[in-house]
Design an enzyme around this catalytic site. Structure first.
Site, PDB file in Angstrom:
ATOM      1  N   SER A  35       0.852  -1.310   0.016  1.00 22.71           N
ATOM      2  CA  SER A  35       0.022   0.042   0.067  1.00 22.71           C
ATOM      3  C   SER A  35       0.841   1.317  -0.092  1.00 22.71           C
ATOM      4  O   SER A  35       0.580   2.473  -0.193  1.00 22.71           O
ATOM      5  CB  SER A  35      -0.864   0.074   1.078  1.00 22.71           C
ATOM      6  OG  SER A  35      -0.484  -0.258   2.214  1.00 22.71           O
ATOM      7  N   GLU A 105       0.131 -12.427  -1.642  1.00 19.66           N
ATOM      8  CA  GLU A 105      -1.401 -12.560  -1.900  1.00 19.66           C
ATOM      9  C   GLU A 105      -1.517 -13.750  -2.783  1.00 19.66           C
ATOM     10  O   GLU A 105      -1.038 -13.953  -3.982  1.00 19.66           O
ATOM     11  CB  GLU A 105      -1.714 -11.282  -2.681  1.00 19.66           C
ATOM     12  CG  GLU A 105      -1.758  -9.931  -2.044  1.00 19.66           C
ATOM     13  CD  GLU A 105      -2.264  -8.580  -2.457  1.00 19.66           C
ATOM     14  OE1 GLU A 105      -2.895  -8.992  -3.692  1.00 19.66           O
ATOM     15  OE2 GLU A 105      -2.027  -7.454  -2.030  1.00 19.66           O
ATOM     16  N   GLU A 172      -8.918 -10.145   3.976  1.00 22.67           N
ATOM     17  CA  GLU A 172      -9.269  -8.867   3.672  1.00 22.67           C
ATOM     18  C   GLU A 172     -10.640  -8.640   3.214  1.00 22.67           C
ATOM     19  O   GLU A 172     -10.959  -9.472   2.059  1.00 22.67           O
ATOM     20  CB  GLU A 172      -8.289  -8.103   2.743  1.00 22.67           C
ATOM     21  CG  GLU A 172      -8.532  -6.685   2.391  1.00 22.67           C
ATOM     22  CD  GLU A 172      -7.385  -5.827   1.853  1.00 22.67           C
ATOM     23  OE1 GLU A 172      -6.235  -6.305   1.761  1.00 22.67           O
ATOM     24  OE2 GLU A 172      -7.604  -4.616   1.217  1.00 22.67           O
TER      25      GLU A 172
HETATM   26  O1  KIV Z   1      -0.236  -3.470   1.728  1.00 21.70           O
HETATM   27  C1  KIV Z   1      -1.058  -3.566   2.758  1.00 21.70           C
HETATM   28  O2  KIV Z   1      -1.335  -2.396   3.659  1.00 21.70           O
HETATM   29  C2  KIV Z   1      -1.915  -4.577   3.043  1.00 21.70           C
HETATM   30  C3  KIV Z   1      -2.925  -4.617   4.442  1.00 21.70           C
HETATM   31  C4  KIV Z   1      -4.081  -3.767   3.814  1.00 21.70           C
HETATM   32  C5  KIV Z   1      -3.037  -5.671   4.766  1.00 21.70           C
HETATM   33  O3  KIV Z   1      -1.468  -5.628   2.691  1.00 21.70           O
END
Ligand code: KIV
Length: 254
Positions: A35, A105, A172
């Site tokens: 993220s 993932e 998620e």
């Molecule tokens: O990249 C991220 O912040 C995540 C979380 C939302 C679990 O994978």
């Protein structure tokens, strides 16, 4: 912690200064999430962030952390469909950042990569449900696994990840009841985001829960602050003081 019934707290961090404060707060797990692609670089999705950029963020975080477990996302394109490349990506993250584990993932489609990484002694956290690296397959960020077929597949994937040796699984944006069922069938802990309270721990993106991002307010997000407005006020006070000549005063100069 799962066996003791103690909930696990996890938040994201991408840089030294924030990670230092977060570690001092007593957080259990720090996630250097991909993220960072959205939060730090302003991309629309998590797809553009590179392995080199993840290593940069992860090594900045690791330098600040003395007690929390540091987990780093393997970025899009660094592990899918090629388990040898997956292993070399994971090794680069561990060697060059000093982190403790990687997160990936997907379910059975990435198992070969998960297993190969585990052979090198690198702990792997799984991630099921809404998996943002597949956003162009889903087409939307809505709640996943609402129908029986997808829910069943998710349960199978969770079991496969556990059997392959994952030490934990992020769930998620899935229905709370399903997340609770998955938590019940796994021995390893589940960490939820938008997955209700029947999981073993919770994760949020730090900038979202601090209210730095004031244009992101999904139902699952609890905002613990409104730093956006507080920061605007501080910046405006500074601008005012500079313009008026009030800053710096006699005590603030040499
Ligand atoms: O990249 C991220 O912040 C995540 C979380 C939302 C679990 O994978």
């Amino acid at each position: 912690m799962k066996m003791k019934g103690e909930k696990i707290s996890m938040l994201t961090a991408y840089d030294y200064s924030m990670a230092k404060i977060l570690d001092a707060s007593g957080i259990d797990v720090i996630l250097v999430g991909d993220s960072a692609s959205n939060i730090m670089a302003g991309h629309e999705t998590t797809l553009p962030i590179t392995l080199e950029q993840m290593i940069y963020h992860a090594s900045s975080v690791v330098r600040a952390v003395h007690r929390a477990l540091v987990v780093v996302d393997l970025p899009f394109g660094s592990y899918q469909g090629n388990s040898k490349e997956a292993l070399s990506s994971a090794i680069r993250i561990m060697k060059e950042s000093g982190a403790h584990a990687v997160k990936m993932e997907g379910g059975k489609e990435i198992i070969e990569s998960v297993e190969r990484i585990l052979t090198a002694g690198i702990p792997v956290m799984g991630h099921l449900g809404l998996t943002p690296q597949s956003i162009y397959k889903f087409g939307t960020y809505v709640v996943r696994a609402q129908d029986e077929e997808e829910a069943l597949r998710l349960k199978e994937d969770a079991k496969i990840l556990e059997q392959s040796g994952c030490f934990s699984v992020v769930l998620e944006k899935i229905p709370a009841l399903l997340a609770s069922d998955v938590t019940g069938i796994l021995n390893v802990p589940t960490i939820g985001i938008g997955a209700g309270n029947g999981v073993d721990g919770q994760v949020l993106v730090m900038h979202d829960m601090l209210g730095i991002n004031n244009d992101f307010s999904p139902r699952f997000l609890r905002k613990y602050n409104n730093l956006h407005d507080q920061m605007i006020n501080s910046f405006q006070d500074y601008i005012k003081d500079v313009k008026s000549g009030d800053f710096p005063n006699n005590k603030e100069q040499y």
